[in-house]
Design an enzyme around this catalytic site. Structure first.
Site, short mmCIF file in Angstrom:
data_model
loop_
_atom_site.label_atom_id
_atom_site.label_comp_id
_atom_site.label_asym_id
_atom_site.label_seq_id
_atom_site.Cartn_x
_atom_site.Cartn_y
_atom_site.Cartn_z
N ARG A 25 -48.12 -2.62 -8.81
CA ARG A 25 -49.50 -3.09 -8.66
C ARG A 25 -50.45 -1.94 -8.36
O ARG A 25 -51.23 -1.52 -9.21
CB ARG A 25 -49.55 -4.16 -7.54
CG ARG A 25 -50.87 -4.95 -7.52
CD ARG A 25 -51.99 -4.30 -6.75
NE ARG A 25 -51.68 -4.03 -5.35
CZ ARG A 25 -52.48 -3.35 -4.54
NH1 ARG A 25 -53.62 -2.83 -4.99
NH2 ARG A 25 -52.14 -3.12 -3.28
N ASP A 26 -50.34 -1.36 -7.18
CA ASP A 26 -51.24 -0.28 -6.79
C ASP A 26 -51.03 0.96 -7.66
O ASP A 26 -51.97 1.70 -7.96
CB ASP A 26 -51.00 0.05 -5.31
CG ASP A 26 -52.05 0.99 -4.74
OD1 ASP A 26 -53.18 1.00 -5.25
OD2 ASP A 26 -51.75 1.69 -3.78
N HIS A 221 -49.59 3.06 5.06
CA HIS A 221 -49.75 3.31 3.62
C HIS A 221 -50.43 4.67 3.46
O HIS A 221 -51.64 4.80 3.68
CB HIS A 221 -50.61 2.19 3.02
CG HIS A 221 -50.79 2.27 1.54
ND1 HIS A 221 -50.44 1.24 0.69
CD2 HIS A 221 -51.29 3.24 0.74
CE1 HIS A 221 -50.72 1.57 -0.56
NE2 HIS A 221 -51.26 2.80 -0.55
N HIS A 223 -51.31 8.38 1.38
CA HIS A 223 -51.49 9.11 0.13
C HIS A 223 -51.21 10.58 0.41
O HIS A 223 -51.40 11.06 1.53
CB HIS A 223 -52.90 8.93 -0.42
CG HIS A 223 -53.16 7.57 -0.98
ND1 HIS A 223 -54.03 7.34 -2.01
CD2 HIS A 223 -52.67 6.35 -0.66
CE1 HIS A 223 -54.07 6.05 -2.32
NE2 HIS A 223 -53.24 5.43 -1.49
N CYS A 254 -56.20 6.83 -5.04
CA CYS A 254 -57.54 6.27 -4.90
C CYS A 254 -58.53 7.01 -5.78
O CYS A 254 -58.62 8.25 -5.72
CB CYS A 254 -57.98 6.36 -3.44
SG CYS A 254 -59.66 5.74 -3.17
N ASN A 263 -50.15 7.87 -4.44
CA ASN A 263 -49.46 7.28 -3.30
C ASN A 263 -48.24 8.11 -2.93
O ASN A 263 -47.70 8.86 -3.75
CB ASN A 263 -49.00 5.86 -3.66
CG ASN A 263 -50.15 4.89 -3.78
OD1 ASN A 263 -50.89 4.66 -2.85
ND2 ASN A 263 -50.28 4.28 -4.95
#
Length: 317
Positions: A25-26, A221, A223, A254, A263
Protein backbone atom coordinates in the site's frame (compact mmCIF):
# COMPACT_ATOMS: atom_id res chain seq x y z
CA UNK A 1 26.18 -16.87 4.27
CA UNK A 2 25.77 -19.48 6.97
CA UNK A 3 25.58 -18.12 10.49
CA UNK A 4 25.30 -14.49 9.48
CA UNK A 5 24.40 -12.13 10.88
CA UNK A 6 25.90 -13.52 14.07
CA UNK A 7 23.39 -13.30 16.90
CA UNK A 8 24.55 -11.12 19.78
CA UNK A 9 21.62 -10.23 22.06
CA UNK A 10 21.47 -6.94 23.89
CA UNK A 11 20.12 -6.80 27.42
CA UNK A 12 16.92 -4.88 28.02
CA UNK A 13 15.40 -5.19 24.53
CA UNK A 14 12.09 -6.92 23.73
CA UNK A 15 12.27 -10.65 22.94
CA UNK A 16 9.81 -10.40 20.05
CA UNK A 17 8.81 -7.75 17.52
CA UNK A 18 5.89 -7.51 15.09
CA UNK A 19 6.71 -6.23 11.61
CA UNK A 20 3.76 -4.41 10.03
CA UNK A 21 4.39 -4.68 6.28
CA UNK A 22 3.22 -1.63 4.31
CA UNK A 23 4.94 -2.20 0.95
CA UNK A 24 1.85 -3.18 -1.01
CA UNK A 25 0.00 0.00 0.00
CA UNK A 26 2.35 2.74 1.20
CA UNK A 27 5.19 1.39 -0.91
CA UNK A 28 3.30 1.38 -4.21
CA UNK A 29 0.83 4.24 -3.84
CA UNK A 30 3.12 6.93 -5.29
CA UNK A 31 4.36 4.88 -8.26
CA UNK A 32 3.80 6.92 -11.42
CA UNK A 33 3.22 3.91 -13.71
CA UNK A 34 0.16 1.87 -12.84
CA UNK A 35 1.07 -1.51 -11.38
CA UNK A 36 -1.32 -4.23 -12.68
CA UNK A 37 -3.73 -5.66 -10.13
CA UNK A 38 -2.37 -9.17 -10.54
CA UNK A 39 1.17 -7.97 -9.86
CA UNK A 40 -0.03 -6.35 -6.63
CA UNK A 41 -1.87 -9.56 -5.69
CA UNK A 42 1.21 -11.67 -6.33
CA UNK A 43 3.30 -9.26 -4.26
CA UNK A 44 0.88 -9.66 -1.34
CA UNK A 45 0.96 -13.44 -1.71
CA UNK A 46 4.76 -13.48 -1.69
CA UNK A 47 4.93 -11.25 1.38
CA UNK A 48 2.51 -13.48 3.26
CA UNK A 49 4.49 -16.56 2.21
CA UNK A 50 7.63 -14.92 3.63
CA UNK A 51 6.04 -15.07 7.07
CA UNK A 52 5.13 -11.42 7.50
CA UNK A 53 2.32 -11.48 10.08
CA UNK A 54 0.58 -8.31 8.87
CA UNK A 55 0.48 -7.15 5.24
CA UNK A 56 -1.41 -3.93 4.56
CA UNK A 57 -2.86 -4.50 1.12
CA UNK A 58 -4.33 -1.27 -0.25
CA UNK A 59 -6.39 1.86 0.41
CA UNK A 60 -10.01 2.61 -0.48
CA UNK A 61 -9.19 6.17 -1.44
CA UNK A 62 -10.82 8.08 -4.28
CA UNK A 63 -8.98 7.29 -7.56
CA UNK A 64 -8.57 10.99 -8.27
CA UNK A 65 -6.26 11.33 -5.27
CA UNK A 66 -4.34 8.06 -5.59
CA UNK A 67 -4.79 6.60 -9.09
CA UNK A 68 -2.41 3.75 -8.29
CA UNK A 69 -4.93 2.29 -5.82
CA UNK A 70 -8.05 2.67 -7.97
CA UNK A 71 -8.22 -1.13 -8.17
CA UNK A 72 -8.56 -1.61 -4.39
CA UNK A 73 -11.94 -3.36 -4.57
CA UNK A 74 -10.84 -5.62 -7.44
CA UNK A 75 -7.61 -6.50 -5.61
CA UNK A 76 -9.36 -7.40 -2.37
CA UNK A 77 -12.17 -9.27 -4.14
CA UNK A 78 -9.63 -11.42 -5.95
CA UNK A 79 -7.51 -12.03 -2.86
CA UNK A 80 -10.57 -12.92 -0.81
CA UNK A 81 -11.76 -15.39 -3.44
CA UNK A 82 -8.35 -17.05 -3.39
CA UNK A 83 -7.21 -16.73 0.22
CA UNK A 84 -10.52 -16.52 2.05
CA UNK A 85 -10.23 -15.57 5.72
CA UNK A 86 -6.54 -14.73 5.36
CA UNK A 87 -7.38 -11.97 2.88
CA UNK A 88 -10.24 -10.68 5.02
CA UNK A 89 -7.67 -10.13 7.76
CA UNK A 90 -5.41 -7.92 5.64
CA UNK A 91 -5.51 -4.27 6.78
CA UNK A 92 -6.68 -1.56 4.39
CA UNK A 93 -6.62 2.22 4.70
CA UNK A 94 -10.05 3.90 4.72
CA UNK A 95 -9.81 7.70 4.47
CA UNK A 96 -13.54 8.30 4.91
CA UNK A 97 -16.99 6.76 5.33
CA UNK A 98 -17.22 5.63 1.71
CA UNK A 99 -13.94 3.79 2.04
CA UNK A 100 -15.19 2.06 5.18
CA UNK A 101 -18.40 1.04 3.42
CA UNK A 102 -16.39 -0.69 0.71
CA UNK A 103 -14.30 -2.52 3.30
CA UNK A 104 -17.43 -3.66 5.15
CA UNK A 105 -19.02 -4.88 1.90
CA UNK A 106 -16.00 -7.12 1.33
CA UNK A 107 -16.07 -8.51 4.87
CA UNK A 108 -12.67 -7.08 5.82
CA UNK A 109 -11.73 -6.96 9.50
CA UNK A 110 -8.86 -4.47 9.84
CA UNK A 111 -8.91 -0.83 8.73
CA UNK A 112 -6.76 2.24 9.30
CA UNK A 113 -7.34 5.99 9.27
CA UNK A 114 -4.73 8.63 8.49
CA UNK A 115 -4.32 11.75 10.65
CA UNK A 116 -1.89 14.66 10.82
CA UNK A 117 0.11 15.98 13.76
CA UNK A 118 0.44 19.42 12.13
CA UNK A 119 -1.87 22.15 10.92
CA UNK A 120 -0.31 22.58 7.47
CA UNK A 121 -0.27 18.90 6.56
CA UNK A 122 -3.86 18.52 7.77
CA UNK A 123 -4.83 21.34 5.42
CA UNK A 124 -2.85 20.10 2.42
CA UNK A 125 -3.52 16.38 2.77
CA UNK A 126 -6.94 16.21 4.43
CA UNK A 127 -8.44 19.63 3.58
CA UNK A 128 -9.13 20.07 7.29
CA UNK A 129 -7.71 21.97 10.24
CA UNK A 130 -5.71 20.17 12.88
CA UNK A 131 -8.75 20.26 15.18
CA UNK A 132 -11.50 19.55 12.64
CA UNK A 133 -9.82 16.46 11.16
CA UNK A 134 -11.29 14.43 14.02
CA UNK A 135 -14.82 15.27 12.88
CA UNK A 136 -14.03 13.29 9.73
CA UNK A 137 -12.55 10.31 11.58
CA UNK A 138 -15.06 9.99 14.41
CA UNK A 139 -18.01 8.41 12.54
CA UNK A 140 -15.70 6.17 10.51
CA UNK A 141 -13.96 4.84 13.61
CA UNK A 142 -17.24 4.44 15.49
CA UNK A 143 -18.90 2.49 12.70
CA UNK A 144 -15.83 0.34 12.10
CA UNK A 145 -15.75 -0.61 15.77
CA UNK A 146 -19.50 -1.30 15.69
CA UNK A 147 -18.86 -3.67 12.76
CA UNK A 148 -16.31 -5.55 14.87
CA UNK A 149 -13.27 -4.19 13.04
CA UNK A 150 -9.87 -3.38 14.49
CA UNK A 151 -8.88 0.22 13.74
CA UNK A 152 -5.36 1.56 13.43
CA UNK A 153 -4.53 5.26 13.43
CA UNK A 154 -1.61 6.61 11.40
CA UNK A 155 -0.27 9.95 12.61
CA UNK A 156 1.93 11.73 10.07
CA UNK A 157 4.59 14.43 10.65
CA UNK A 158 5.28 13.29 14.22
CA UNK A 159 8.97 14.24 14.16
CA UNK A 160 9.09 17.17 11.75
CA UNK A 161 7.08 18.95 9.07
CA UNK A 162 8.49 20.38 5.79
CA UNK A 163 6.46 23.59 6.19
CA UNK A 164 6.37 24.06 9.96
CA UNK A 165 9.72 22.55 10.93
CA UNK A 166 9.91 21.13 14.44
CA UNK A 167 6.67 19.65 15.79
CA UNK A 168 6.05 20.01 19.55
CA UNK A 169 5.98 16.63 21.27
CA UNK A 170 2.91 17.61 23.27
CA UNK A 171 1.06 18.35 20.02
CA UNK A 172 1.78 14.86 18.70
CA UNK A 173 0.64 13.31 21.98
CA UNK A 174 -2.58 15.34 21.91
CA UNK A 175 -3.43 14.11 18.40
CA UNK A 176 -2.63 10.52 19.34
CA UNK A 177 -4.68 10.63 22.53
CA UNK A 178 -7.64 12.07 20.62
CA UNK A 179 -7.53 9.16 18.15
CA UNK A 180 -7.30 6.64 20.99
CA UNK A 181 -10.26 8.28 22.71
CA UNK A 182 -12.24 7.90 19.48
CA UNK A 183 -11.62 4.14 19.53
CA UNK A 184 -8.40 3.52 17.63
CA UNK A 185 -6.60 0.43 18.93
CA UNK A 186 -3.06 1.21 17.82
CA UNK A 187 -1.20 4.38 16.85
CA UNK A 188 1.49 4.33 14.17
CA UNK A 189 3.73 7.35 14.76
CA UNK A 190 5.17 8.43 11.43
CA UNK A 191 8.52 10.06 10.73
CA UNK A 192 7.04 11.20 7.44
CA UNK A 193 10.05 13.13 6.13
CA UNK A 194 12.71 11.02 7.81
CA UNK A 195 14.13 13.62 10.21
CA UNK A 196 13.77 11.74 13.52
CA UNK A 197 16.77 11.06 15.73
CA UNK A 198 17.19 8.53 18.53
CA UNK A 199 16.77 10.99 21.40
CA UNK A 200 13.62 12.38 19.82
CA UNK A 201 12.16 8.89 19.50
CA UNK A 202 12.81 8.12 23.16
CA UNK A 203 11.35 11.48 24.22
CA UNK A 204 8.16 10.99 22.21
CA UNK A 205 7.56 7.45 23.50
CA UNK A 206 8.20 8.67 27.05
CA UNK A 207 5.73 11.54 26.58
CA UNK A 208 3.03 9.09 25.50
CA UNK A 209 3.79 6.96 28.58
CA UNK A 210 3.40 10.03 30.79
CA UNK A 211 0.04 10.63 29.11
CA UNK A 212 -1.07 7.10 30.00
CA UNK A 213 -0.42 5.47 26.62
CA UNK A 214 1.70 2.34 26.94
CA UNK A 215 4.11 0.95 24.36
CA UNK A 216 1.66 -1.82 23.50
CA UNK A 217 -0.57 0.81 21.87
CA UNK A 218 2.23 2.30 19.76
CA UNK A 219 3.94 1.43 16.48
CA UNK A 220 6.81 3.34 14.88
CA UNK A 221 7.04 4.17 11.18
CA UNK A 222 10.44 5.45 10.03
CA UNK A 223 11.81 6.72 6.74
CA UNK A 224 15.51 6.48 5.92
CA UNK A 225 15.92 9.92 4.34
CA UNK A 226 18.90 10.79 6.55
CA UNK A 227 20.05 7.22 7.15
CA UNK A 228 18.65 7.13 10.69
CA UNK A 229 15.85 4.55 10.40
CA UNK A 230 17.59 1.61 12.11
CA UNK A 231 19.15 3.87 14.73
CA UNK A 232 15.64 5.08 15.49
CA UNK A 233 14.33 1.50 15.63
CA UNK A 234 17.02 0.76 18.21
CA UNK A 235 15.85 3.73 20.28
CA UNK A 236 12.29 2.47 19.98
CA UNK A 237 13.33 -0.99 21.16
CA UNK A 238 15.15 0.52 24.12
CA UNK A 239 11.90 2.34 24.94
CA UNK A 240 9.89 -0.89 24.77
CA UNK A 241 8.02 -0.47 21.47
CA UNK A 242 7.45 -3.83 19.75
CA UNK A 243 5.63 -2.98 16.48
CA UNK A 244 7.48 -1.45 13.50
CA UNK A 245 6.18 -0.55 10.09
CA UNK A 246 8.42 -1.50 7.18
CA UNK A 247 8.19 -1.76 3.40
CA UNK A 248 9.62 -4.66 1.42
CA UNK A 249 12.55 -3.46 -0.64
CA UNK A 250 12.32 0.02 0.87
CA UNK A 251 9.49 0.93 -1.51
CA UNK A 252 7.68 4.19 -1.04
CA UNK A 253 8.53 7.42 0.67
CA UNK A 254 6.98 10.78 1.25
CA UNK A 255 6.68 13.10 -1.77
CA UNK A 256 7.21 16.05 0.59
CA UNK A 257 10.66 14.88 1.72
CA UNK A 258 13.66 16.15 -0.25
CA UNK A 259 15.84 13.28 -1.50
CA UNK A 260 13.68 10.75 0.37
CA UNK A 261 15.01 7.23 0.03
CA UNK A 262 11.76 5.67 1.05
CA UNK A 263 10.36 3.69 3.93
CA UNK A 264 12.51 1.57 6.19
CA UNK A 265 13.18 -1.61 4.18
CA UNK A 266 11.72 -4.77 5.67
CA UNK A 267 14.88 -6.70 4.82
CA UNK A 268 17.13 -4.19 6.59
CA UNK A 269 14.91 -4.38 9.66
CA UNK A 270 14.88 -8.20 9.62
CA UNK A 271 18.70 -8.38 9.36
CA UNK A 272 19.01 -5.91 12.25
CA UNK A 273 16.54 -7.78 14.49
CA UNK A 274 18.09 -11.14 13.67
CA UNK A 275 21.50 -9.92 14.77
CA UNK A 276 20.02 -8.87 18.11
CA UNK A 277 18.34 -12.24 18.59
CA UNK A 278 14.88 -10.67 18.52
CA UNK A 279 12.14 -12.98 17.22
CA UNK A 280 10.25 -11.69 14.17
CA UNK A 281 9.05 -14.76 12.26
CA UNK A 282 10.09 -13.54 8.80
CA UNK A 283 12.02 -15.60 6.24
CA UNK A 284 14.67 -13.13 5.08
CA UNK A 285 15.50 -14.98 1.84
CA UNK A 286 11.83 -15.12 0.89
CA UNK A 287 11.17 -11.42 1.46
CA UNK A 288 14.37 -10.52 -0.42
CA UNK A 289 13.13 -12.64 -3.33
CA UNK A 290 9.74 -10.90 -3.21
CA UNK A 291 11.42 -7.49 -3.32
CA UNK A 292 13.73 -8.43 -6.19
CA UNK A 293 10.71 -9.79 -8.07
CA UNK A 294 8.79 -6.54 -7.56
CA UNK A 295 11.82 -4.43 -8.46
CA UNK A 296 11.89 -6.28 -11.78
CA UNK A 297 8.26 -5.36 -12.40
CA UNK A 298 8.93 -1.71 -11.52
CA UNK A 299 12.04 -1.60 -13.70
CA UNK A 300 14.52 -0.38 -11.12
CA UNK A 301 16.68 -1.87 -8.35
CA UNK A 302 15.59 -1.92 -4.72
CA UNK A 303 17.07 0.80 -2.50
CA UNK A 304 17.38 -1.69 0.37
CA UNK A 305 21.01 -2.36 1.35
CA UNK A 306 20.20 -5.94 2.37
CA UNK A 307 18.35 -6.63 -0.89
CA UNK A 308 21.37 -5.35 -2.84
CA UNK A 309 23.67 -7.57 -0.78
CA UNK A 310 21.58 -10.76 -0.91
CA UNK A 311 19.33 -10.36 -3.92
CA UNK A 312 21.45 -11.67 -6.82
CA UNK A 313 19.64 -14.51 -8.51
CA UNK A 314 16.53 -14.18 -6.34
CA UNK A 315 14.24 -12.51 -8.90
CA UNK A 316 12.36 -15.52 -10.16
CA UNK A 317 12.63 -17.88 -7.22
Amino acid sequence: MTGLPMVVPEAGLPAKVTIYEVGARDGLQNEKSVVPTEVKAEFVRRLLAAGLPIVEATSFVHPRWVPQLADAADLMTGLTAELGDTARGLPVLVPNQRGLDRAVELGLRHVAVFASATETFASKNLNRTLASQFEMFAPTIEQARAAGMDVRGYVSMCFGDPWEGAVPIEQVVAVGRRLLDLGVGQLSLGDTIGVATAGHVRALVAAFAEAGVGCERLALHFHDTYGQALTNVHAGLQSGVTTYDASAGGLGGCPYAKSATGNLATEDLVWFLTGLGIEHGVDLDAVVAASVWMAGRLGRPSPSAVVRALGAGAADS
